[in-house]
Structures are given as C-alpha cells and as structure tokens.
Design an enzyme around this catalytic site. Structure first.
Site, mmCIF file in Angstrom:
data_model
loop_
_atom_site.group_PDB
_atom_site.id
_atom_site.type_symbol
_atom_site.label_atom_id
_atom_site.label_comp_id
_atom_site.label_asym_id
_atom_site.label_seq_id
_atom_site.Cartn_x
_atom_site.Cartn_y
_atom_site.Cartn_z
ATOM 1 N N CYS B 80 0.844 -1.202 0.000
ATOM 2 C CA CYS B 80 0.000 0.000 0.000
ATOM 3 C C CYS B 80 0.880 1.254 0.000
ATOM 4 C CB CYS B 80 -0.974 -0.051 1.187
ATOM 5 S SG CYS B 80 -2.271 1.202 1.101
ATOM 6 N N HIS B 176 -3.533 -5.278 0.976
ATOM 7 C CA HIS B 176 -2.840 -5.604 2.223
ATOM 8 C C HIS B 176 -2.827 -7.125 2.410
ATOM 9 C CE1 HIS B 176 -2.438 -1.594 4.164
ATOM 10 N NE2 HIS B 176 -3.411 -1.296 3.321
ATOM 11 N N GLU B 178 -1.321 -8.801 4.628
ATOM 12 C CA GLU B 178 -1.369 -9.113 6.065
ATOM 13 C C GLU B 178 -2.768 -8.956 6.638
ATOM 14 O OE1 GLU B 178 -0.621 -6.298 4.809
ATOM 15 O OE2 GLU B 178 -0.979 -4.635 6.187
#
Lengths: 252, 199
Positions: B80, B176, B178
């Site tokens: 990002c 993202h 994660e």
C-alpha cells in the site's frame, strides 16, 4: 465495472476486565477472550472485526490496548477499535497497539478538526467517524457520550461534514433500532449512504440474516455490523454469507 | 537459514500483523526504527501504514542509498503506502517519493473513495501460486500510475488500476496481504520463499 463485495463485521463489546460482554458461544476455546473470538470469526469468514471499549476508563483503556496487541498478532483481517478515543494521541496509541482503523465519535463532534489532523497523520482510511443517530420527526439527531447526550447536530449534515473533514468511513448506528433485533434502520442508512461518497457501515438492530440481506438490498451500505446474531451462536458468519450469496449479494 | 527481513517502522500504525504473518511464514523479522538499518538488510518490507509525506519524512535522508540497494536486487515488498513511496511523487503529499519506480501516485478515479474492502486481483504472477481466493483487502484513496512496464496485476474498481507491480526483485502491492486472511498468508509465504531464493 466491478464493485466491492459487501462486508460482514462482527462487533465485540470489550469491558474493563478485557472480556466480551454477554457472550454465549458454543464450540469455542477461550469464550469471551477477544483475541480468540476475533480469530474464530476470521476463520468463519468475517471481513473485519470491530472492538468497542465500553468501559471508557483509564484501566479499561490499558487493558484494551493490551488485548488489541494480542489480537493483532493472530488476526489477519482488519481490526477497528473504538470507544472513548479522545484525540490524535489516543488514536496513535490504538494504531500502534495493532488497530488498523480507529473510530471516533464524541471528540469528532466536539472538535471536528480532530478528524482532519488524524487523516493527515495516519491516512484517511484509518479514520472512522461513528455516528449515533436518533430519529426526531422527519430527521435524525446526533448523540454523543455513548448515546447519553443529545446534540443539536443533524445526522445527515454531520456525515457530509465528517467526509469533507477527512473521514474515511462512517459507522452509522441507529439508536432507535439498536438492541431491538428488529432490523436495521433502512431509511436512515439509505439516506446517509446515498448522500456521502465514503463507505458506510450499517449498525444497530440486526437479529436475523434477513436483516443483513435487507440492508444490502434496500440501501447502498457497504458493510453490516452485527453482534448478538453471531455471539449467541445462532448463526456463523459463514452461514450468513452463504445465505446472502444465495440471494444474489456478492460476498467474499 | 531463514531469510532475515527488516520491517520499516515509520513510527505509526499496526506492524504486529505483518510481523507475525512473516514470522509464521518462517522469516526472521526485525522491526527497525532507524531507517539506516534497511541498507544492511537481506530483505526489506515497507509496511502499509500512514500517509505519504509523513512516511517519507524518515526515508528522505537515505533516499538514494535505498534506491541503489533496490537496484542491486535486494528482495523487497512494499505494501500500500509502502509501495506508493517507491514512486517519484504523489498527489497525496508534497514530499518526493523514493523514485525507484517511475511514475506518479494519483487519486483513484472512483465515485466512492477510499476503495475499502475486498476486491480481486487479476494476475498470473508466481506469488499467487496456491492462492485459493483472489479476494484481497484494500484500503486506499490513491494508486500507482507507473510510467514503465512493471504492472503484473490489476484490479477493477470503477476503473482498472495497478494492484501488483514488480521491478527487479521488488514487489509492490496495493492490497494488504497481512489483512487478507488465508489468501494473504499464502501470498506472503510465497514472497518469503522468493526472498530466500534471491539470497
């Protein structure tokens, strides 16, 4: 043109001792322990998790940050933390502890410039403005302090202003519908979601999967927040998503 | 020997999830507050937290050294904002970017911004091998507009934008991983394996 899938967001009310209030969950280790519950909801297919600190005391805040940290290490969907955030430093603490987004309510109404300051430092995608709205005649009025204090602010106007100030998302709770389990406030949600150009999370009133379908079919809400429907083991997130899919709502 | 990853800490935001996710994939992770330590790292991860100018504040003094490390082929993942700072500049802030990726970061052309939620990534890249669902989590108002041929994955939100780029051994994701549950974990495991092969 492709649009986003609709999001399902379980909400956990965290009390001072760091547990979740009033949950009767079957087949789950660590019942009431937020990090475990959040991870379980992720496994069921939850798109995000919201933690609401309902203690709003200094001790409660410390406990919450510790819980957020433990949760972030085992949760791999976004986590929003809210309740009692008093300003930019509180937001920084929550983000550093492991929140991905932070919702602000009272401080945003009292000091709207906080929204802008937080968006500039952390990015507007982190800044969720929570609006507690109650109907008065043909319009809705904003309440602060966990719904205890009435303001003279119009909810629709406030949503527009919050967006202009830098809010990345609106978490919209109908105080009339909240706790009833009779369904979301469709009129309020539709009005806000049609007025702003940032995502809107519908909250308050969800008692059955049909209510989530209804809010997605009849409004432009991007996400639906629910608590009791999941906490009491009535439905898993996967069941709700399966039901939405059968009825033509795109979910992950 | 597991790869040792330096995770850049710009001083704001949730680094726990990305650190733990990379550790779960078998990597050793050091969270570094001193950006100079990135220059010694076997592998660099720029996490996806913060705003453009604030993030660049700490990186500006060593901008050229970082770019030369990336050009030398140290494996790197920018997530990002961590990808966006690798471009020349951004419409989001006045600070220049690292300038490793040619092009600008521009505001999304969409009716509803931020682009927040789960969307799909169309790609044939190896880091998506074994990824079961192509749904990944996005939360951004800006996106990279590369001026060179580095786009390897695209996402459609009102219009198409670059959601996955690769230059040398550097990957950039607009999503993202994660925060993308099982799909994201598989992607990160593939990245860690890729980084180990680069050593």
């Amino acid at each position: 043109m492709r649009l986003l899938t609709k999001r399902i967001i379980p909400c956990l009310d965290v009390v001072e001792e760091g547990v979740v209030k009033g949950v009767k969950f079957k087949n789950l280790r660590g019942v009431g322990y937020p990090p475990d519950m959040a991870a379980e909801y992720e496994r069921q297919g939850a798109d995000e998790i919201v933690f609401l600190d309902i203690s709003a005391s200094v001790k409660g805040r410390k406990t919450l940050l510790d819980i957020v940290k433990k949760t972030a290490e085992k949760l791999f969907v976004p986590l929003t933390v809210g309740g009692g955030i008093r300003g930019k430093e509180d937001m920084r603490d929550a983000l550093t502890a492991g929140a991905d987004k932070v919702s602000i309510n009272t401080v945003a109404v009292q000091h709207p410039e906080t929204i802008t300051a937080c968006a500039e430092d952390f990015g507007r995608q982190c800044v969720v403005v929570a609006i507690d709205a109650k109907r008065e005649g043909g319009s809705w009025v904003v309440y602060t302090h966990g719904g205890r204090r009435r303001t003279s602010v119009d909810a629709i106007e406030w949503a527009v202003r919050a967006q202009a100030l830098g809010a990345g998302e609106i978490l919209l709770t109908s105080m009339d519908a909240d706790g009833t389990q009779d369904g979301y406030d469709i009129e309020l949600t539709a009005k806000v979601a049609d007025t702003v150009n940032i995502p809107v999370i519908a909250s308050g009133g969800c008692g059955r999967p049909e209510h989530i379908l209804e809010v997605f079919e009849r409004t432009n809400a991007d996400a639906a927040l629910a608590a009791s429907i999941f906490h009491y083991g009535q439905h898993t997130v996967a069941e709700v998503k399966g039901y939405l899919k059968e009825n033509g709502v795109e979910v992950r | 020997m597991p790869v040792s990853i330096a995770l850049a800490d710009y001083g704001v935001g949730n680094l726990h999830s990305i650190r733990k996710a990379l550790e779960n994939c078998g990597a050793r992770v050091a969270v570094v507050e001193d950006m100079g330590a990135l220059l010694e790292a076997e592998c660099i991860v720029f996490p996806g937290v913060g705003a453009f100018s604030k993030t660049m504040e700490k990186l500006l003094p060593i901008r050229e050294d970082i770019v030369s490390r990336l050009a030398d082929g140290v494996p790197c993942l920018g997530i990002c904002i961590g990808m966006q700072i690798m471009f020349d500049r951004s419409e989001e802030g006045s600070s220049p970017g690292l300038g490793f990726l040619e092009g600008d970061v521009v505001r999304l052309k969409a009716k509803k911004i931020p682009h927040m939620g789960w969307n799909t990534v169309e790609t044939a890249d190896g880091l998506f091998e074994g990824v079961e669902s192509k749904h990944f989590y996005f939360a951004h108002s800006y996106c990279g507009d590369p001026a060179e041929d580095i786009v390897i994955g695209r996402t459609d939100y009102y219009s198409e934008f670059a959601s996955l780029v690769k230059k040398g051994n550097t990957y950039g994701t607009q999503f993202h991983p994660e925060k993308s549950s099982f799909s994201g974990m598989k992607f990160l495991a593939n990245f860690v394996a890729f980084a180990e092969e680069c050593l």
